[in-house]
Design a protein around this motif. Structure first.
Motif, mmCIF file in Angstrom:
data_model
loop_
_atom_site.group_PDB
_atom_site.id
_atom_site.type_symbol
_atom_site.label_atom_id
_atom_site.label_comp_id
_atom_site.label_asym_id
_atom_site.label_seq_id
_atom_site.Cartn_x
_atom_site.Cartn_y
_atom_site.Cartn_z
ATOM 1 N N GLY A 84 0.780 -1.238 0.000
ATOM 2 C CA GLY A 84 0.000 0.000 0.000
ATOM 3 C C GLY A 84 0.808 1.283 0.000
ATOM 4 O O GLY A 84 0.351 2.286 0.539
ATOM 5 N N CYS A 85 1.972 1.264 -0.594
ATOM 6 C CA CYS A 85 2.743 2.503 -0.669
ATOM 7 C C CYS A 85 3.505 2.578 -1.992
ATOM 8 O O CYS A 85 3.573 1.601 -2.740
ATOM 9 N N LYS A 86 4.058 3.732 -2.248
ATOM 10 C CA LYS A 86 4.959 3.915 -3.375
ATOM 11 C C LYS A 86 6.326 4.217 -2.760
ATOM 12 O O LYS A 86 6.505 5.241 -2.117
ATOM 13 N N ALA A 87 7.266 3.300 -2.951
ATOM 14 C CA ALA A 87 8.568 3.416 -2.297
ATOM 15 C C ALA A 87 9.441 4.465 -2.960
ATOM 16 O O ALA A 87 9.436 4.625 -4.176
ATOM 17 N N LYS A 88 10.183 5.156 -2.122
ATOM 18 C CA LYS A 88 11.210 6.079 -2.594
ATOM 19 C C LYS A 88 12.531 5.315 -2.506
ATOM 20 O O LYS A 88 12.958 4.923 -1.417
ATOM 21 N N ILE A 89 13.172 5.080 -3.639
ATOM 22 C CA ILE A 89 14.407 4.309 -3.664
ATOM 23 C C ILE A 89 15.515 5.120 -3.009
ATOM 24 O O ILE A 89 15.773 6.252 -3.385
ATOM 25 N N ARG A 90 16.143 4.502 -1.997
ATOM 26 C CA ARG A 90 17.222 5.165 -1.263
ATOM 27 C C ARG A 90 18.579 4.607 -1.622
ATOM 28 O O ARG A 90 19.565 5.320 -1.602
ATOM 29 N N ILE A 91 18.637 3.316 -1.898
ATOM 30 C CA ILE A 91 19.915 2.679 -2.219
ATOM 31 C C ILE A 91 19.731 1.839 -3.476
ATOM 32 O O ILE A 91 18.807 1.030 -3.564
ATOM 33 N N GLU A 92 20.625 2.032 -4.404
ATOM 34 C CA GLU A 92 20.639 1.279 -5.658
ATOM 35 C C GLU A 92 22.069 0.781 -5.830
ATOM 36 O O GLU A 92 22.958 1.543 -6.191
ATOM 37 N N ALA A 93 22.316 -0.483 -5.498
ATOM 38 C CA ALA A 93 23.659 -1.053 -5.589
ATOM 39 C C ALA A 93 23.572 -2.448 -6.187
ATOM 40 O O ALA A 93 22.481 -3.007 -6.308
ATOM 41 N N ASP A 94 24.710 -3.006 -6.548
ATOM 42 C CA ASP A 94 24.724 -4.356 -7.109
ATOM 43 C C ASP A 94 24.225 -5.391 -6.106
ATOM 44 O O ASP A 94 23.604 -6.367 -6.487
ATOM 45 N N GLU A 95 24.509 -5.160 -4.814
ATOM 46 C CA GLU A 95 24.185 -6.139 -3.787
ATOM 47 C C GLU A 95 22.765 -6.020 -3.248
ATOM 48 O O GLU A 95 22.232 -6.966 -2.683
ATOM 49 N N LEU A 96 22.153 -4.833 -3.378
ATOM 50 C CA LEU A 96 20.804 -4.651 -2.853
ATOM 51 C C LEU A 96 20.170 -3.392 -3.422
ATOM 52 O O LEU A 96 20.848 -2.519 -3.939
ATOM 53 N N ARG A 97 18.841 -3.349 -3.319
ATOM 54 C CA ARG A 97 18.066 -2.128 -3.578
ATOM 55 C C ARG A 97 17.215 -1.927 -2.343
ATOM 56 O O ARG A 97 16.677 -2.872 -1.784
ATOM 57 N N GLN A 98 17.075 -0.661 -1.939
ATOM 58 C CA GLN A 98 16.284 -0.389 -0.741
ATOM 59 C C GLN A 98 15.385 0.805 -0.991
ATOM 60 O O GLN A 98 15.827 1.823 -1.522
ATOM 61 N N THR A 105 15.644 -5.446 -1.259
ATOM 62 C CA THR A 105 15.653 -6.604 -2.144
ATOM 63 C C THR A 105 17.085 -6.919 -2.539
ATOM 64 O O THR A 105 17.963 -6.055 -2.510
ATOM 65 N N PHE A 106 17.302 -8.174 -2.925
ATOM 66 C CA PHE A 106 18.644 -8.663 -3.214
ATOM 67 C C PHE A 106 18.629 -9.464 -4.514
ATOM 68 O O PHE A 106 17.689 -10.216 -4.759
ATOM 69 N N PRO A 107 19.675 -9.351 -5.324
ATOM 70 C CA PRO A 107 19.717 -10.110 -6.571
ATOM 71 C C PRO A 107 19.961 -11.601 -6.351
ATOM 72 O O PRO A 107 19.625 -12.415 -7.198
ATOM 73 N N GLU A 108 20.531 -11.965 -5.186
ATOM 74 C CA GLU A 108 20.802 -13.365 -4.862
ATOM 75 C C GLU A 108 20.577 -13.589 -3.365
ATOM 76 O O GLU A 108 20.755 -12.677 -2.564
ATOM 77 N N GLU A 109 20.220 -14.810 -3.013
ATOM 78 C CA GLU A 109 19.986 -15.169 -1.614
ATOM 79 C C GLU A 109 21.212 -14.914 -0.744
ATOM 80 O O GLU A 109 21.083 -14.526 0.411
ATOM 81 N N LYS A 110 22.404 -15.114 -1.292
ATOM 82 C CA LYS A 110 23.609 -14.947 -0.473
ATOM 83 C C LYS A 110 23.726 -13.515 0.049
ATOM 84 O O LYS A 110 24.189 -13.300 1.159
ATOM 85 N N TYR A 111 23.286 -12.538 -0.732
ATOM 86 C CA TYR A 111 23.335 -11.150 -0.270
ATOM 87 C C TYR A 111 22.321 -10.914 0.846
ATOM 88 O O TYR A 111 22.586 -10.177 1.783
ATOM 89 N N LYS A 112 21.164 -11.565 0.743
ATOM 90 C CA LYS A 112 20.164 -11.442 1.806
ATOM 91 C C LYS A 112 20.692 -12.056 3.095
ATOM 92 O O LYS A 112 20.557 -11.467 4.173
ATOM 93 N N ARG A 113 21.327 -13.218 3.010
ATOM 94 C CA ARG A 113 21.873 -13.859 4.210
ATOM 95 C C ARG A 113 22.945 -12.977 4.862
ATOM 96 O O ARG A 113 22.981 -12.839 6.089
ATOM 97 N N THR A 114 23.786 -12.365 4.042
ATOM 98 C CA THR A 114 24.822 -11.468 4.580
ATOM 99 C C THR A 114 24.180 -10.276 5.277
ATOM 100 O O THR A 114 24.588 -9.866 6.360
ATOM 101 N N TRP A 115 23.152 -9.707 4.667
ATOM 102 C CA TRP A 115 22.449 -8.557 5.238
ATOM 103 C C TRP A 115 21.815 -8.945 6.576
ATOM 104 O O TRP A 115 21.916 -8.211 7.551
ATOM 105 N N LEU A 116 21.168 -10.112 6.614
ATOM 106 C CA LEU A 116 20.541 -10.570 7.860
ATOM 107 C C LEU A 116 21.580 -10.841 8.948
ATOM 108 O O LEU A 116 21.344 -10.542 10.119
ATOM 109 N N ASP A 117 22.733 -11.392 8.563
ATOM 110 C CA ASP A 117 23.803 -11.597 9.539
ATOM 111 C C ASP A 117 24.241 -10.262 10.130
ATOM 112 O O ASP A 117 24.449 -10.139 11.340
ATOM 113 N N SER A 118 24.379 -9.257 9.291
ATOM 114 C CA SER A 118 24.759 -7.924 9.766
ATOM 115 C C SER A 118 23.659 -7.319 10.625
ATOM 116 O O SER A 118 23.928 -6.679 11.640
ATOM 117 N N ALA A 119 22.411 -7.512 10.239
ATOM 118 C CA ALA A 119 21.282 -6.956 10.979
ATOM 119 C C ALA A 119 21.130 -7.608 12.348
ATOM 120 O O ALA A 119 20.626 -6.982 13.284
#
Length: 159
Positions: free
Chosen positions: A72-86, A100-114
């Motif tokens: 229910g929203c229109k997102a304002k893109i803040r980050i546009e990188a090879d590893e993620l879009r936010q 969002t992530f282009p591959e699962e491995k980037y999501k796992r890395t992000w979650l580990d950091s989070a």
């Protein structure tokens, strides 16, 4: 005399690499802001709640704009990188992040950091929604995914 590359092309490559690193680091810097209102949850455990199929009958694809539309929203893109879009969603109920992530491995890395920060997230295939825990249940009905509470490091409320 050896032939030298034009200085401009080297500077652009280094600039681009620096911008990508900055974007990834920037997403982690804003992570505490997105999860700061977690309020008193038990950060010592990690838990998962598997959802049934979303109301729409499909799992949201890993695209910020599509996930934002389903919530229910229109997102304002803040980050546009090879590893993620936010993208940042701003609604009357709350502000939240869709990553969002282009591959699962980037999501796992992000979650580990989070996990250093703790918090509760809605996690799908190549995407994560960072929102107040009260909103995640409604989002899960629309998007599918799993609600995950990540353990944080450091003192909790009341410590």
């Amino acid at each position: 005399m050896p032939e030298q590359q034009p200085l401009g092309s080297i500077g652009r490559k280094e600039s681009f690499a620096s911008a990508r690193r900055l974007a990834v680091v920037g997403s982690l810097v804003f992570l505490p802001l997105a999860t700061a209102c977690g309020g008193g949850e038990d950060r010592a455990t990690e838990s998962s709640t598997v959802s049934a199929a979303p109301a729409a009958g499909v799992v949201a694809p890993a695209k910020v704009e599509v996930i934002a539309g389903l919530t229910g929203c229109k997102a304002k893109i803040r980050i546009e990188a090879d590893e993620l879009r936010q993208g940042l969603c701003h609604t009357k109920k709350a502000d939240y992040l869709i990553t969002t992530f282009p591959e699962e491995k980037y999501k796992r890395t992000w979650l580990d950091s989070a996990s250093v920060y703790g918090g509760t997230y809605l996690v799908g295939s190549r995407w994560v929604v960072s929102a107040e825990p009260e909103l995640l249940g409604a989002f899960r009905e629309k998007l599918g995914g799993t609600i995950r509470r990540l353990q944080g490091m450091g003192p909790t409320q009341g410590s």
